[in-house]
Design an enzyme around this catalytic site. Structure first.
Site, short mmCIF file in Angstrom:
data_model
loop_
_atom_site.label_atom_id
_atom_site.label_comp_id
_atom_site.label_asym_id
_atom_site.label_seq_id
_atom_site.Cartn_x
_atom_site.Cartn_y
_atom_site.Cartn_z
N HIS A 37 -87.67 -12.12 -60.33
CA HIS A 37 -88.97 -12.26 -59.66
C HIS A 37 -88.87 -13.18 -58.44
O HIS A 37 -88.05 -14.10 -58.40
CB HIS A 37 -90.07 -12.72 -60.63
CG HIS A 37 -89.98 -14.14 -61.09
ND1 HIS A 37 -90.03 -14.50 -62.41
CD2 HIS A 37 -89.90 -15.32 -60.40
CE1 HIS A 37 -89.97 -15.82 -62.52
NE2 HIS A 37 -89.89 -16.34 -61.30
N GLU A 76 -93.30 -10.14 -60.89
CA GLU A 76 -92.43 -9.82 -62.01
C GLU A 76 -91.85 -8.41 -61.84
O GLU A 76 -92.32 -7.62 -61.01
CB GLU A 76 -93.22 -9.90 -63.32
CG GLU A 76 -93.86 -11.26 -63.59
CD GLU A 76 -92.88 -12.33 -64.05
OE1 GLU A 76 -91.67 -12.19 -63.79
OE2 GLU A 76 -93.33 -13.31 -64.67
#
Length: 262
Positions: free
Chosen positions: A157, A162
């Site tokens: 990330h 993410e």
């Protein structure tokens, strides 16, 4: 001192430079790049442990400047007055006064040591689409980010984008990956239950809109994600890999973060 990288670590993107240096040199090497931000420019700042040495190096440079000039001097001090900070992300649900918040981090670790006034510091806040859009507008109204500092998570990330975050994402609320929450639990007394489940983060497209990007990484725990970001396919499975599409990226990392066997 920079070292020669193995051929396998040459990035896919010709616009990405990798500077390998000793762990205790990362801060100064990265600071050389960040110091190119104009005195009245915009610096995008990351939080967490990765850029701490960089911020310490910038603070030392300011202290030396003040010592030589016997006080603040706008012509010599690179940090006061006009420099503006925009943070990458913030937890949802934490007050800016909470010492675990990134607003508190930016204030105590970056802004105060560099003499940057509160009115020149912006950190994402809120939990709605409108809040994210307002942050995007603030960045645009400031003229865009001159240099953006980023770290890289163990899952690839950047910011809190993410795995699964695509290249078109903008500032928004995201659900934090369980691995990210576990990695950040140390800042919450080791209690995973206290780590927020959501955060507001600049999106991948927001980060890539910066004119220049500096990624700092140290330690073998980051090696697999960094290697995939530099040499693997560009994919939402590793959001940091989208940096390959940016025209001006410098990676400053230690040998452990650049290991081939992790």
């Amino acid at each position: 001192m920079s070292v020669t990288l193995p051929a396998a670590l040459v990035p896919v993107s010709p616009t990405t430079r990798v500077v390998a240096c000793a762990t205790d040199e990362i801060g100064e090497v990265a600071a050389d790049i960040v110091a190119t931000v104009p005195p009245h420019g915009v610096l995008g700042v990351a939080t967490g442990s990765s850029p701490l040495a960089l911020y310490a190096a910038l603070a030392r440079r300011r202290e030396r400047s003040l010592s030589l000039s016997k006080g603040p001097d706008p012509d010599r001090d690179p940090a006061p007055g006009g420099l503006r900070l925009f943070a990458l992300d913030e937890y949802v649900g934490l007050s800016p006064d909470d010492p675990r918040s990134y607003a508190a981090y930016v204030r105590s670790v970056i802004a105060e040591p560099l003499g940057i006034p509160t009115e020149n510091v912006r950190v994402p806040s809120g939990s709605t689409d409108a809040d994210g859009a307002a942050y995007e507008r603030a960045i645009a109204e400031a003229g865009g980010v001159d240099v953006q500092i980023v770290g890289i998570g163990r899952n690839g990330h950047i910011g809190f984008n993410e795995p699964g975050s695509d290249a078109e994402t903008r500032t928004r609320v995201v659900q934090l990956d369980e691995s990210t929450r576990r990695a950040n639990a140390e800042h919450f007394g080791g209690d995973l239950a206290q780590v927020p489940t959501h955060a507001m983060t600049q999106g991948v497209a927001t980060i890539l809109s910066a004119r220049r990007i500096v990624l700092v990484a140290a330690g073998c725990a980051k090696a697999a994600a960094l290697r995939a970001a530099l040499t693997g396919p560009v994919t939402a499975d590793n959001p940091a890999s989208f940096l390959q599409r940016h025209p001006d990226v410098t990676v400053v990392a230690d040998p452990d973060a650049l290991r081939e066997d992790r």
